[in-house]
Design a protein around this motif. Structure first.
Motif, mmCIF file in Angstrom:
data_model
loop_
_atom_site.group_PDB
_atom_site.id
_atom_site.type_symbol
_atom_site.label_atom_id
_atom_site.label_comp_id
_atom_site.label_asym_id
_atom_site.label_seq_id
_atom_site.Cartn_x
_atom_site.Cartn_y
_atom_site.Cartn_z
ATOM 1 N N VAL A 190 8.928 2.078 -45.177
ATOM 2 C CA VAL A 190 8.060 3.223 -45.460
ATOM 3 C C VAL A 190 6.642 2.882 -45.023
ATOM 4 C CG1 VAL A 190 7.523 2.411 -47.798
ATOM 5 C CG2 VAL A 190 7.374 4.853 -47.290
ATOM 6 N N MET A 191 5.878 3.895 -44.625
ATOM 7 C CA MET A 191 4.455 3.722 -44.374
ATOM 8 C C MET A 191 3.731 4.926 -44.962
ATOM 9 S SD MET A 191 1.779 2.149 -43.438
ATOM 10 C CE MET A 191 2.295 0.695 -42.527
ATOM 11 N N PRO A 192 3.278 4.820 -46.213
ATOM 12 C CA PRO A 192 2.604 5.951 -46.845
ATOM 13 C C PRO A 192 1.353 6.362 -46.086
ATOM 14 C CG PRO A 192 3.126 4.228 -48.437
ATOM 15 C CD PRO A 192 3.361 3.655 -47.082
ATOM 16 N N ALA A 193 0.999 7.638 -46.197
ATOM 17 C CA ALA A 193 -0.193 8.143 -45.505
ATOM 18 C C ALA A 193 -1.461 7.472 -46.032
ATOM 19 C CB ALA A 193 -0.278 9.655 -45.663
ATOM 20 N N ALA A 194 -1.459 7.138 -47.314
ATOM 21 C CA ALA A 194 -2.638 6.513 -47.918
ATOM 22 C C ALA A 194 -2.199 5.286 -48.703
ATOM 23 C CB ALA A 194 -3.358 7.495 -48.835
ATOM 24 N N PRO A 195 -3.052 4.261 -48.751
ATOM 25 C CA PRO A 195 -2.695 3.064 -49.522
ATOM 26 C C PRO A 195 -2.871 3.293 -51.016
ATOM 27 C CG PRO A 195 -4.891 2.824 -48.632
ATOM 28 C CD PRO A 195 -4.351 4.116 -48.082
ATOM 29 N N SER A 196 -2.397 2.360 -51.798
ATOM 30 C CA SER A 196 -2.666 2.377 -53.224
ATOM 31 C C SER A 196 -4.174 2.311 -53.455
ATOM 32 C CB SER A 196 -2.002 1.175 -53.894
ATOM 33 O OG SER A 196 -2.526 0.954 -55.188
ATOM 34 N N PRO A 197 -4.692 3.061 -54.428
ATOM 35 C CA PRO A 197 -6.133 2.959 -54.711
ATOM 36 C C PRO A 197 -6.531 1.620 -55.309
ATOM 37 C CG PRO A 197 -5.050 4.390 -56.315
ATOM 38 C CD PRO A 197 -4.023 4.080 -55.250
#
Length: 377
Positions: A190-197
């Motif tokens: 997976v490659m989420p659009a945004a990283p974990s905050p």
């Protein structure tokens, strides 16, 4: 690009776990590129994984229940028990079912045997001239500690290619006299659009609650780390046969206030989005998907250096932190470094998110297709 028929032959079609997840992911990637994909399982899974409503591949399971092993006592004077004869007849019938599928495949088909137990049936089948790729999804050392070691040497020595997960492991198998060995890493799941905050004071651990995953070692490390960083929690995702013993250990170590048992999750990305650090304390690994997922989410990782696959994924000090295998004090120190330093978490997390792209699905899938072309020549 040549469009092919690709057979995955595995212990199970959809067993919950790393191999099952890898298999379903690769099947989808190949199907998306126009290949016809079928997954053939030997037996039903003990713990099934949901493949979705309409997966883009076909599935088939050869047995209604898991067949027993071949090691059965013979009758006196060399006779064979009737039950053994029936099981061998069932095995030959299952292998013939595979043969019919392989014979019906068009030229260019490829057979990928994802686990060596399944290879025992493929070895009895007529593969109809199609290339056979055998796989081992664990490190050389993990295999050597198990009964699979001799079966890999026996059943994979004559396949067209034996694939392992790293160059280091491939070299070790070559040292065993196998001259057909190559390696391919697992693709990024997976490659989420945004990283974990990375804002929540939470360390995540995701995996089976089993001896191999070393959660008992993690609890020992957490007993050292937690008092040095008050307010942080260790959130453990997973289920397994060690859960009761691990919960008792947690209580005995007086960690109940800083450990959360989150249970099994299908939303790994969501779990990582609620975490600022990821930890892996396994006694052994192949090419762990959980590390890839955490890095893709920009969550900095601390892990035991327990296998070549872990060393291939994490560049120590650059995009993650490693501790010596089984050294809980060192793992605790690496956790404290990440928990105590927001800038370090952000720096390592962002580097991890960039560096892990070298395992992007399109990169790994293209390498597979290049292997298919090579084996066809």
């Amino acid at each position: 690009m040549t469009q092919r028929e690709i057979f995955f032959v595995a212990n199970e079609v959809n067993e919950l776990g790393g191999v099952g997840r890898w298999q379903a992911h690769m099947a989808r990637l190949f199907a998306e590129r126009g290949h016809r994909v079928r997954i053939i399982g030997i037996a039903p899974p003990e713990v099934p994984m949901d493949l979705g409503t309409h997966p883009p591949f076909e599935t088939l399971t050869l047995y209604d229940r898991r067949p027993r092993g071949r090691r059965e006592p013979h009758l006196p004077l060399g006779g064979i028990a009737p039950a053994v004869r029936r099981r061998e007849a069932d095995r030959r019938a299952a292998a013939e079912r595979l043969s019919r599928l392989f014979r019906a495949a068009r030229p260019g088909a490829v057979i990928i045997v994802t686990q060596v137990w399944a290879m025992e049936w493929v070895a009895l089948a007529d593969t109809a001239g199609h290339p056979v790729v055998g796989m081992s999804h664990e490190s050389f050392e993990a295999s050597r500690r198990s009964s699979r070691f001799e079966r890999v040497r026996r059943y994979y020595k004559d396949v067209d290619r034996l694939l392992v997960l790293t160059q280091e492991d491939a070299d070790l198998w070559v040292g065993q006299g196998l001259n057909n060995v190559g390696f391919l890493p697992n693709p990024l799941p997976v490659m989420p659009a945004a990283p974990s905050p990375r804002t929540e004071k939470a360390v995540a651990c995701i995996g089976r609650l089993s001896h191999e995953k070393g959660v008992d070692l993690l609890l020992d490390a957490w007993a050292e780390a937690a008092p040095r960083q008050p307010g942080w929690i260790l959130r453990i995702y997973g289920a397994g046969d060690q859960e009761a013993a691990l919960r008792r250990q947690c209580t005995e170590l007086a960690l109940d206030d800083s450990v959360e048992w989150a249970g099994q999750t299908d939303d790994v990305t969501g779990a990582l989005a609620r975490s600022s650090v990821f930890v892996q304390s396994s006694r052994g690994e192949g090419f762990p998907l959980a590390l890839l997922e955490a890095m893709a989410c920009g969550v900095p990782c601390a892990a035991f250096d327990c296998s070549p696959g872990v060393r291939e994924i994490i560049r120590n000090g650059e995009d993650g932190l490693l501790a010596r295998h089984g050294n809980t004090g060192e793992l605790a120190r690496q956790l404290v470094r990440l928990m105590a330093d927001e800038n370090l978490r952000d720096t390592i997390g962002e580097r991890a998110r960039q560096n892990v792209r070298r395992f992007a699905p399109e990169v790994v899938t293209r390498r597979w297709e290049e292997l298919f072309d090579l084996l066809e020549r």
